[in-house]
Design a protein around this motif. Structure first.
Motif, PDB file in Angstrom:
ATOM      1  N   ARG A 207      -9.238  51.409  67.369  1.00 27.73           N
ATOM      2  CA  ARG A 207      -8.621  52.738  67.281  1.00 27.73           C
ATOM      3  C   ARG A 207      -8.046  53.007  65.897  1.00 27.73           C
ATOM      4  NH1 ARG A 207      -7.344  54.970  72.642  1.00 27.73           N
ATOM      5  NH2 ARG A 207      -8.206  53.523  74.138  1.00 27.73           N
ATOM      6  N   ASN A 208      -7.420  51.990  65.295  1.00 33.05           N
ATOM      7  CA  ASN A 208      -6.875  52.171  63.947  1.00 33.05           C
ATOM      8  C   ASN A 208      -7.986  52.377  62.921  1.00 33.05           C
ATOM      9  OD1 ASN A 208      -4.177  52.047  64.652  1.00 33.05           O
ATOM     10  ND2 ASN A 208      -4.081  49.825  64.420  1.00 33.05           N
ATOM     11  N   ALA A 209      -9.071  51.628  63.071  1.00 30.52           N
ATOM     12  CA  ALA A 209     -10.204  51.794  62.156  1.00 30.52           C
ATOM     13  C   ALA A 209     -10.795  53.196  62.292  1.00 30.52           C
ATOM     14  CB  ALA A 209     -11.269  50.740  62.423  1.00 30.52           C
ATOM     15  N   ALA A 210     -10.903  53.676  63.518  1.00 26.57           N
ATOM     16  CA  ALA A 210     -11.433  55.023  63.742  1.00 26.57           C
ATOM     17  C   ALA A 210     -10.524  56.069  63.114  1.00 26.57           C
ATOM     18  CB  ALA A 210     -11.589  55.280  65.242  1.00 26.57           C
ATOM     19  N   ALA A 211      -9.214  55.891  63.246  1.00 29.35           N
ATOM     20  CA  ALA A 211      -8.272  56.854  62.664  1.00 29.35           C
ATOM     21  C   ALA A 211      -8.343  56.835  61.140  1.00 29.35           C
ATOM     22  CB  ALA A 211      -6.852  56.542  63.130  1.00 29.35           C
ATOM     23  N   ASP A 212      -8.461  55.645  60.546  1.00 30.54           N
ATOM     24  CA  ASP A 212      -8.568  55.551  59.082  1.00 30.54           C
ATOM     25  C   ASP A 212      -9.836  56.229  58.567  1.00 30.54           C
ATOM     26  OD1 ASP A 212      -6.187  54.188  58.860  1.00 30.54           O
ATOM     27  OD2 ASP A 212      -7.127  52.202  58.818  1.00 30.54           O
ATOM     28  N   ILE A 213     -10.942  55.969  59.237  1.00 28.09           N
ATOM     29  CA  ILE A 213     -12.207  56.568  58.816  1.00 28.09           C
ATOM     30  C   ILE A 213     -12.158  58.087  58.993  1.00 28.09           C
ATOM     31  CG2 ILE A 213     -14.670  56.712  59.358  1.00 28.09           C
ATOM     32  CD1 ILE A 213     -14.504  53.704  60.031  1.00 28.09           C
TER      33      ILE A 213
ATOM     34  N   ALA B 211     -19.485  59.713  58.431  1.00 25.99           N
ATOM     35  CA  ALA B 211     -18.169  59.106  58.643  1.00 25.99           C
ATOM     36  C   ALA B 211     -17.554  59.589  59.957  1.00 25.99           C
ATOM     37  CB  ALA B 211     -17.252  59.424  57.469  1.00 25.99           C
ATOM     38  N   LEU B 212     -17.716  60.865  60.258  1.00 24.58           N
ATOM     39  CA  LEU B 212     -17.200  61.394  61.526  1.00 24.58           C
ATOM     40  C   LEU B 212     -17.907  60.772  62.729  1.00 24.58           C
ATOM     41  CD1 LEU B 212     -16.788  65.165  60.607  1.00 24.58           C
ATOM     42  CD2 LEU B 212     -14.975  63.489  60.942  1.00 24.58           C
TER      43      LEU B 212
ATOM     44  N   LYS C 176     -16.158  58.418  65.609  1.00 24.58           N
ATOM     45  CA  LYS C 176     -16.332  58.722  67.030  1.00 24.58           C
ATOM     46  C   LYS C 176     -16.912  57.521  67.777  1.00 24.58           C
ATOM     47  CE  LYS C 176     -18.414  62.062  70.202  1.00 24.58           C
ATOM     48  NZ  LYS C 176     -18.766  61.081  71.179  1.00 24.58           N
ATOM     49  N   ALA C 177     -17.839  56.815  67.137  1.00 23.87           N
ATOM     50  CA  ALA C 177     -18.428  55.635  67.763  1.00 23.87           C
ATOM     51  C   ALA C 177     -17.381  54.538  67.963  1.00 23.87           C
ATOM     52  CB  ALA C 177     -19.583  55.111  66.917  1.00 23.87           C
ATOM     53  N   LEU C 178     -16.501  54.341  66.994  1.00 22.94           N
ATOM     54  CA  LEU C 178     -15.442  53.344  67.148  1.00 22.94           C
ATOM     55  C   LEU C 178     -14.471  53.727  68.262  1.00 22.94           C
ATOM     56  CD1 LEU C 178     -14.602  52.423  63.461  1.00 22.94           C
ATOM     57  CD2 LEU C 178     -15.580  50.923  65.189  1.00 22.94           C
ATOM     58  N   ARG C 179     -14.146  55.014  68.343  1.00 25.98           N
ATOM     59  CA  ARG C 179     -13.258  55.473  69.403  1.00 25.98           C
ATOM     60  C   ARG C 179     -13.912  55.268  70.770  1.00 25.98           C
ATOM     61  NH1 ARG C 179     -12.694  61.443  69.551  1.00 25.98           N
ATOM     62  NH2 ARG C 179     -14.434  61.164  70.956  1.00 25.98           N
TER      63      ARG C 179
END
Length: 73
Positions: free
Chosen positions: A14-20, A36-37, A41-44
């Protein structure tokens, strides 16, 4: 112990997704921003899927034991 490891892994996704996502918003519109978006979304989605799987794994041993009991009758 497994739940703690799961929590850290889920938070890391979740933190990686927020940073990206933050970095993507700073980019000009185009292919790089879209990629990047999609990655964010994939990480989330991965974090949500793992949360679902973690819940399913916790419930699974009880249902398997019920099936074995029902099959033995």
């Amino acid at each position: 112990m497994g739940k703690v490891v799961f929590l850290y892994r889920s938070l890391a996704y979740r933190n990686a997704a927020a940073d990206i996502l933050r970095k993507a918003r700073k980019l000009p519109r185009g292919a790089d921003r879209s990629a990047a978006l999609r990655y964010a979304k994939a990480l989330r989605d991965l974090a949500q899927t793992e949360a679902w799987l973690e819940g399913r794994i916790a419930d699974e041993p009880r249902s398997i034991s019920r099936l074995k009991v029902a099959a033995s009758r």
